[in-house]
Every structure is written in C-alpha cells, then in structure tokens.
Design a protein around this motif. Structure first.
Motif, short mmCIF file in Angstrom:
data_model
loop_
_atom_site.label_atom_id
_atom_site.label_comp_id
_atom_site.label_asym_id
_atom_site.label_seq_id
_atom_site.Cartn_x
_atom_site.Cartn_y
_atom_site.Cartn_z
N THR A 292 32.68 35.25 46.51
CA THR A 292 33.54 36.30 45.95
C THR A 292 33.69 37.48 46.90
OG1 THR A 292 31.63 37.27 44.82
CG2 THR A 292 32.94 35.69 43.58
N THR A 293 32.68 37.71 47.75
CA THR A 293 32.76 38.81 48.71
C THR A 293 33.78 38.54 49.80
OG1 THR A 293 30.41 39.18 48.30
CG2 THR A 293 31.36 40.30 50.19
N LEU A 294 33.98 37.25 50.13
CA LEU A 294 34.87 36.88 51.22
C LEU A 294 36.30 36.65 50.77
CD1 LEU A 294 32.50 34.35 53.04
CD2 LEU A 294 32.88 36.74 53.60
N TYR A 295 36.54 36.56 49.47
CA TYR A 295 37.88 36.29 48.98
C TYR A 295 38.73 37.56 49.07
CZ TYR A 295 41.68 34.94 45.84
OH TYR A 295 42.92 34.68 45.31
N THR A 296 39.91 37.44 49.68
CA THR A 296 40.80 38.59 49.85
C THR A 296 42.19 38.34 49.26
OG1 THR A 296 41.48 37.79 52.03
CG2 THR A 296 39.63 39.35 51.94
N GLY A 297 42.34 37.23 48.53
CA GLY A 297 43.64 36.86 48.01
C GLY A 297 44.01 37.61 46.76
N PRO A 298 45.06 37.13 46.05
CA PRO A 298 45.51 37.79 44.82
C PRO A 298 44.41 37.83 43.76
CG PRO A 298 47.12 36.18 45.60
CD PRO A 298 45.89 35.99 46.43
N GLY A 299 44.31 38.95 43.08
CA GLY A 299 43.32 39.10 42.01
C GLY A 299 41.89 39.20 42.49
N HIS A 300 41.68 39.61 43.76
CA HIS A 300 40.31 39.65 44.28
C HIS A 300 39.46 40.70 43.57
CE1 HIS A 300 42.40 42.79 46.60
NE2 HIS A 300 41.23 43.39 46.67
N LYS A 301 40.10 41.68 42.92
CA LYS A 301 39.33 42.67 42.18
C LYS A 301 38.71 42.08 40.91
CE LYS A 301 42.03 46.68 43.72
NZ LYS A 301 42.85 47.84 43.28
N TYR A 302 39.31 41.03 40.41
CA TYR A 302 38.83 40.43 39.16
C TYR A 302 38.00 39.17 39.39
CZ TYR A 302 42.61 43.46 37.62
OH TYR A 302 43.43 44.54 37.41
N ILE A 303 37.96 38.70 40.64
CA ILE A 303 37.23 37.47 40.92
C ILE A 303 35.73 37.66 40.71
CG2 ILE A 303 36.76 37.87 43.37
CD1 ILE A 303 37.92 34.56 41.80
N ALA A 304 35.27 38.92 40.75
CA ALA A 304 33.84 39.19 40.54
C ALA A 304 33.39 38.83 39.14
CB ALA A 304 33.54 40.66 40.83
N PHE A 305 34.31 38.72 38.18
CA PHE A 305 33.93 38.36 36.81
C PHE A 305 33.76 36.86 36.64
CE2 PHE A 305 36.30 42.38 36.37
CZ PHE A 305 35.34 43.13 35.72
N THR A 306 34.21 36.08 37.63
CA THR A 306 34.14 34.63 37.52
C THR A 306 32.72 34.11 37.35
OG1 THR A 306 36.13 34.48 38.88
CG2 THR A 306 34.85 32.47 38.59
N PRO A 307 31.72 34.60 38.14
CA PRO A 307 30.35 34.10 37.93
C PRO A 307 29.83 34.33 36.51
CG PRO A 307 30.51 35.27 40.02
CD PRO A 307 31.79 35.50 39.30
N THR A 308 30.18 35.48 35.94
CA THR A 308 29.75 35.75 34.56
C THR A 308 30.37 34.76 33.58
OG1 THR A 308 29.54 38.10 35.10
CG2 THR A 308 29.62 37.51 32.77
N VAL A 309 31.66 34.47 33.79
CA VAL A 309 32.34 33.50 32.93
C VAL A 309 31.70 32.12 33.07
CG1 VAL A 309 34.53 32.35 32.48
CG2 VAL A 309 34.49 34.79 32.99
N LEU A 310 31.40 31.72 34.31
CA LEU A 310 30.75 30.43 34.54
C LEU A 310 29.38 30.38 33.87
CD1 LEU A 310 31.64 29.83 38.30
CD2 LEU A 310 32.58 28.64 36.32
N PHE A 311 28.63 31.48 33.98
CA PHE A 311 27.31 31.53 33.36
C PHE A 311 27.40 31.38 31.85
CE2 PHE A 311 23.69 33.63 31.46
CZ PHE A 311 22.62 33.23 32.26
N VAL A 312 28.32 32.11 31.23
CA VAL A 312 28.47 32.06 29.77
C VAL A 312 28.94 30.68 29.31
CG1 VAL A 312 29.78 33.00 27.83
CG2 VAL A 312 28.86 34.54 29.57
N MET A 313 29.77 30.02 30.12
CA MET A 313 30.29 28.72 29.73
C MET A 313 29.27 27.60 29.90
SD MET A 313 34.15 28.85 31.33
CE MET A 313 34.35 27.09 31.03
N LEU A 314 28.42 27.68 30.94
CA LEU A 314 27.55 26.56 31.29
C LEU A 314 26.12 26.70 30.78
CD1 LEU A 314 28.75 25.97 34.97
CD2 LEU A 314 29.46 24.74 32.92
N VAL A 315 25.50 27.85 31.05
CA VAL A 315 24.06 27.98 30.78
C VAL A 315 23.73 27.91 29.30
CG1 VAL A 315 22.06 29.50 31.05
CG2 VAL A 315 23.66 29.21 32.94
N PRO A 316 24.38 28.67 28.39
CA PRO A 316 24.03 28.56 26.97
C PRO A 316 24.23 27.15 26.41
CG PRO A 316 25.31 30.54 27.35
CD PRO A 316 25.39 29.73 28.60
#
Length: 752
Positions: A292-316
């Motif tokens: 996420t630190t290296l991504y500079t494309g469209p929506g890069h400001k919101y890409i930081a929320f992706t790990p949280t979404v993945l965590f909520v979807m997979l871990v529980p």
C-alpha cells in the motif's frame, strides 16, 4: 408477595423451524410427553414446580423452588461428601443460626436438578439427550443487591462491595475472577510508575526496564499462585475438583489412554489452523506495510483501508470455523467433568486468539523494523518486474546512483529503491502498541456496555414490526391478541414479575472466558511488548479501573445471573500466565538485542550480524536477486554465513533468557511459598480449624452413614431425596397452584 424462585427452566415446546402441520403436531406430542415427565420428576423429588408462558408460542418458563427442609438435606449431603473426599469441612448449622448464602442455595439446588442420577441428581440438563427440549437452567437476578453493587462502584473511587458479599451472591468462580482482576490492577501500579519513569527520563528499549518488567511478571504470577490457594482456603473450596459432578455427555467406562490419544489428535488440527492464520496475517501485514505504501494509482488515499477490510472478512470467519471444530473435538475427547472440558476448550481457543493479538507486533518488531528497507526494495523489484520494460529498468535499478525521476514510478507503482528506507514508518511499533492498549480497549468496553443496548433496541423495533404494531396485519398480530387475552392470575404484581423474568430469559449467559481472555491478553501486552512503549502499563491500569466497573455492570444488566460454581483456581489461565512470563523473558531479550545496539549513539564501528544480514538483503534487491558484497562486509563472506550466525545468536539469546527465567522463577516461587504460605497465620488457623471440625465430625458420622460421596450411599446405591414440600407460604398459593404448561402445549395443536 412475589414467589421465592430458586431456578427457572426454559422449555421450548416447539421448534422454531416448524412450518408444517404434521411437524407441529409431532412437536406438540413430544413436548407434552417430555413436559409431563419433567413436572412429575421435579414434584416427586420434593421440589415445587409450576410453568408460565414465555415470550412466544410454545416457550415455557418453569419455576422451581426448593423447600427449606429439602435444602437442609442437600447441605448435609454435601458436607458428608466433602468430608469423605478430603475437602475443608464446616459444621452443619441450622438455617436460623447461620442463614445460607443465596449463591450456596442456588448452587445446591442447581446441582441437584442438573447432576446425573449416578451423582445423586435428577439429570435435567440441556446437554442431556433425554431433555432436548430444555433450553437452559437459569436463576434470577437479585435486583436489590445489583443496585447496591452498582451504586458502590459509581460512588467510590477505589472501594467495591466486599469480596464475601460478592461470593454470597454469585459464587466462587465470579468471586475468584474479581479477586484476580482487583489483584492484577493493583499489581499494575509498579510497571505503570516504571513506564512513566523510563518514558520521560530513560532511553528507549532499555535493558534495565526489560529486566524489571520480566521480573515483575514472574513475581505477580507466583504471588497469585499462592494467593488463589489462600482464597480457596477462605472460600472452603480447596480440592473442590474431587467432588465435581460428571457431565451429561460423558460416556462412562471410557479408557484413559483413548481420552489422551483424542486430546493429542487435536494438535494437528490446531497446527493447521494456526499455520493458515499465520499465513493470512503475514499476507495482510506485507500488503499493508509495503504494497500500500508503494501504490500511487487512483484511490491511493483509500487503499490503506484494504488491509482492515481483508482482516474483517477473513480472520473472524476463520476463527468461527475453528471454534466450531474445536468445540466438537473437545466434546469428542469425552471429558468426565466440566472443569477439564472447559480447560481444554480454553487452551485451544486462546491459542489462536493470542496469535491474532500478538502476531502484528511480532512481525513489526522482528521483520519490519530490522529488515524493512531491504524487504521494501525487494517488493519494489518484484512489482517492477511485473511490468513492461524490464531490462531497461533493471539496468537503472542496478546503478549505484538514484533513479531518474522519470523512473520513480512505473504504471501505478513507485519503484525507486533509493528511497525505500524513507517510506518506512519509524513509529510503527509505538502506533501499534497505542492501538492495542488504548483504542482496542475502548472498543471492547463499548462492545460490552454500549452495544447490547443498541442490539436490544433494534430487536425491540423488529418485534413491534413483526407483531403488526400499527397496521394490524399479519399472522403474528393475531398471536398478540391471544397473549393479551391470557390475563395472569396473580394480578399486576405477578404480571410485572413475569415480564422481568421474560426479559432475563432473553439475555445471553455469562461467560467467564471472555473476561479472563481480555485480562490475560492485556497482561501479555504489558509483559511482552511494553519495552516498545513504556506507557502501555499506564494505559492498562487506567483501563482496568473502568474494567472493574464495566464487568460489574455487564453481569447485573446485560447477561443472566451466573450460576454459582465451586472452584479453587482460575483454571488454565494460571498456566497461560506462566507461559507468557517465559515468553516475555525471551521476547524482551530479543527486543533489546535487536534495537538497543542499533541506536545511533551505540552502534559499533564494524557492522554486527544483524546489519550484515540486512545489507545482504538490500544488495540482493539492488542487484535484481544476484548476490553483491554489502558495504563493510568481506567479499568472500556470503549471506548464508551471516544468516546462520544471526540464527545461532538468536538461539543462544533465547536459551540464556529461558534458563535465566527458570532460575528466577524457582527462586521467586520458593520465596513466595515460605513468606506467604508457610508463614501465614491465616493458613495455620484455617488448617487447625479443619482438623478440629473433622474430629468433631467423626463423632456423628456414623449416624449419617446412609449418605456418601456425591449423593451415593456407602453401598454404592443412588440416593434421591423425596421429602415433600410443606405448606406454601402465605400469599404464594395462587402462583404455585396454577400451571400453564399443558395449556400452552395444547395451544400448539390448536394453532396447527
């Protein structure tokens, strides 16, 4: 005058999934047979029993009361059982001389109703196949005590209801938990003061702080080990496992070796799920920390929320699947007693919960911080090689000078390896510790206290809509009219009482596991990771000040009243605390080794082993995967040798820390035994009183030889107390004489 109710048995006369007429009739016939058998068994055993309608069609609340003479017989039976099993024994006194504590009364009646016939009980348990329509066996809250308890917490800064009063209301297990929580909160004062001192006046990752924190954790665990034994003497429950009743699902005659083999068979399952969980957490960590630190494309400001979404979807979801499997595995192990069953399930459950709690910090501490720059460069090379123009860019990457600004990005990715170190978050570990010790604890408090109000409000709105409130439409609206026509026979007072009981029956059962797990996890943060952020003990102390109150509020408002249980320990949590203290010694040594030498004012002139490995990773990334000598490293020295040297050093540090921990723990345990147990006047007085009681008890034991261990006489035959109840107390006759159970079951047939 309200009735004196000891237990409430919730009985579901019809299945929630019943939709056909035939199924409804079959459910009604089965319910009629089982309910008749239930009432007959309770009445023939000397108990009062009467049913009232629950919150919906086919739901019954069966009220059970035990007459005073019957209670006295249960007391005598337990005292004889305790004496023959070697438990601390107290004289049997008349109820008017020493009133029986509410928790003891509930525990005795509950044990008599739910214990298996082989243990002298009636066997009415939700776990029993013979009573599959019995949903639960609960007891009612003492509203007066609850109000006083909450008032004591809210008006006093430090003092709560006395331990003895708490035990009288909720039993030994809840009193033991609050004793542990109170003791642990007081013990946090030392590391909190230490953390403030080192945070403002000390150096980061101080070896002195790490040593003191590990020593504190050892002292606290060993102190509590003696403390809980003294509490068990005070409670009179020392050795209570000897008289524990058997579980309803226990298969008698099960060989011990088969039980042990089944417990061992669960290890591969735990290992597989742990490996999958570690892989998911590691993948999410790499994605969040590097990609996420290296991504500079469209929506890069919101890409930081992706790990949280993945965590909520997979871990529980993974943990939910794991929990359902380990529950079946634990039942398959065929534990004879509930304590061993709960201990086995607790260890399995907490193993993965601890991984979720500590894995992020471990990856940051041992991967991100020491090797982050090299890994960042490797990720950049990997991302860039996936795009076009590989050869030209590879030449640029191999150059010793920084890349041209036109090559800083390729597509949507930043591939400039020269600034990889600048992209790392220097305060990542402290940010994580703040999130775990502050943010997470605030969220947990809201989930315990605030969320149940919201959920009940939503459920209330759904119930109003389903009842056709406001439109008069729907089948369930007709059922509501039926309920309004069924007036309670006891007047307004009884209606209010039944409404309160229905509300309590809708509450979830209280689980000690959740509270213990929260505190033990917090202890791990303080003991294992507070070297990273010394203010963590301060945050834990502040949280526990409110945790004592929120737990009390949760027990009195948001859950059913806990069923009192005899216990002399906090169970497997003590072994978990001991394991965490050992792990704290190893991890704190590793943290000091990793970070203390790397401070700018402490680095040596020649690179240490850690620096060598890190430089080799950077060189390999810069060379596109080909080995290049790192700065300050001999040309003939390969990365394999440096890696092996690092692993050997880490192993030696772990061994030294582990041996040091064992020596210190043995010394502290010996000191605690001498100072707090053998030299304790309370212990000597209690043991002397036990001997005197047993000497007096022997005089009259022959006269009561017909009652033995766990309700069985000395000939091995089961004992069932059949004393009939006396006259109903004045004002209660109308309640206990009017039963609505069969009427409600017959309504099911009419509805069908």
């Amino acid at each position: 005058m309200l009735p004196e109710v000891d237990l409430v048995i919730t009985f579901r006369a019809t299945r929630k999934t019943s939709v056909t007429k035939r199924q409804a009739l079959e459910d009604a016939r089965k319910a009629e047979e089982q309910y008749g058998r239930l009432i007959k068994l309770l009445s023939s055993s000397g108990l009062r029993a009467v049913a009232r309608r629950g919150e919906s069609l086919g739901h019954l609340l069966l009220f059970v009361s035990c007459p005073p003479n019957h209670v006295q017989n249960l007391i005598k039976r337990e005292r004889h059982s305790d004496f023959l099993s070697g438990l601390p024994t107290t004289p049997v006194k008349r109820e008017q001389d020493q009133p029986l504590a509410p928790a003891d009364r509930i525990r005795l009646v509950h044990a008599f109703v739910t214990s298996m016939p082989v243990d002298g009980g009636l066997g009415i348990s939700p776990d029993s196949p013979d009573w599959d329509l019995v949903e639960s066996v609960m007891t009612l809250h003492d509203r007066e005590f609850n109000e006083k308890w909450i008032h004591a917490w809210t008006t006093s800064r430090f003092v709560s209801v006395k331990q003895g009063h708490l035990r009288e209301q909720f039993g030994d297990s809840v009193a033991m938990y609050f004793s542990f929580l109170h003791a642990y909160t007081q013990a946090l004062i030392f590391p909190a003061a230490l953390g403030v001192l080192f945070y403002f006046f000390g150096s980061p990752y101080s070896p002195i702080y790490s040593i003191l924190i590990v020593l504190w954790s050892i002292v606290f665990v060993e102190w509590w080990r003696v403390r809980e034994r003294k509490l068990s003497l005070r409670f009179g429950t020392r050795g209570s496992f000897r008289v524990e009743r058997r579980r309803a699902r226990y298969v008698d005659g099960f060989p011990w070796w088969k039980h042990e083999l089944r417990m061992i068979a669960s290890l591969p399952v735990i290992t597989v799920f742990a490996a999958v969980l570690v892989s998911i957490l590691t993948g999410i960590f790499v994605f969040e920390a590097f990609v996420t630190t290296l991504y500079t494309g469209p929506g890069h400001k919101y890409i930081a929320f992706t790990p949280t979404v993945l965590f909520v979807m997979l871990v529980p979801r993974l943990l939910a699947v794991y929990q359902s499997i380990v529950k079946r595995l634990t039942a398959w192990e065929n534990h004879a007693h509930q304590s061993s069953h709960s201990a086995s399930l607790t260890v399995k459950t907490f193993a993965l919960s601890a991984l979720v709690a500590y894995m992020g910090l471990a990856l940051s501490a041992f991967v991100y911080v020491p090797f982050g720059e090299g890994i960042m460069r490797m990720v950049q090379v990997w991302l860039f090689k996936g795009s076009t123009g590989v050869d030209a860019a590879a030449e640029a990457l191999n150059a010793t000078q920084p890349l041209n600004t036109t090559l800083h990005t390729k597509g949507f990715w930043d591939v400039d390896t020269s600034v990889a170190g600048q992209k790392l978050n220097a305060g990542r570990l402290k940010d994580q510790m703040f999130a775990y010790t502050v943010t997470n604890q605030i969220v947990n408090t809201f989930v315990e206290i605030g969320l149940p109000y919201i959920l009940r409000g939503v459920e209330s709105l759904r119930a109003k809509k389903s009842n056709g409130n406001g439109n008069g439409k729907g089948d369930k609206g007709k059922k509501r009219v039926v309920f309004e026509d069924e007036k309670e026979k006891g007047g307004e007072e009884e209606r209010e009482f039944l409404e309160q009981v229905r509300k309590e029956a809708a509450l979830p059962e209280y689980e000690l596991f959740d509270d213990y797990s929260e505190m033990v996890t917090q202890f791990g943060y303080v003991a294992l990771w507070s070297t990273i952020w010394p203010l963590a003990p301060v945050m834990a102390l502040v949280n526990n000040f409110f945790e004592l109150r929120s737990d009390a509020f949760k027990i009195t408002v948001h859950v059913r009243r806990p069923i009192p249980v005899r216990t002399d320990t906090i169970g497997p949590w003590l072994d978990t605390l001991s394991f965490l203290t050992w792990l704290a010694a190893v991890i704190n040594s590793a943290l000091v080794y990793l970070f203390c030498p790397r401070q700018a004012n402490q680095c040596m002139a020649t690179p240490n082993t850690l620096d060598k490995v890190h430089q080799h990773i950077i060189s390999a990334a810069s060379a596109g995967g080909q080995q290049q000598p790192a700065p300050g490293v001999a040309a003939g020295e390969d990365s394999g040798a440096a890696t092996r040297e690092l692993l050997v050093t880490a192993l030696l540090i772990a061994l030294v820390a582990s041996h040091g921990y064992m020596a210190v723990r043995a010394a502290v345990r010996h000191l605690m035994e001498k100072a707090l147990w053998h030299a304790s006047e309370e212990v000597r007085t209690t043991e002397r009183s036990e001997r005197e009681v047993k000497e007096r008890f022997l005089v009259g034991v022959a006269g009561a030889a017909d009652v033995g261990v766990n309700g069985r006489n000395l000939d091995g035959e089961g004992v069932v107390l059949t004393e009939k109840s006396g006259e109903n107390a004045e004002g209660l006759a109308s309640f206990w004489d009017h039963d609505e159970g069969m009427q409600e079951i017959q309504r099911i047939t009419k509805e069908a």
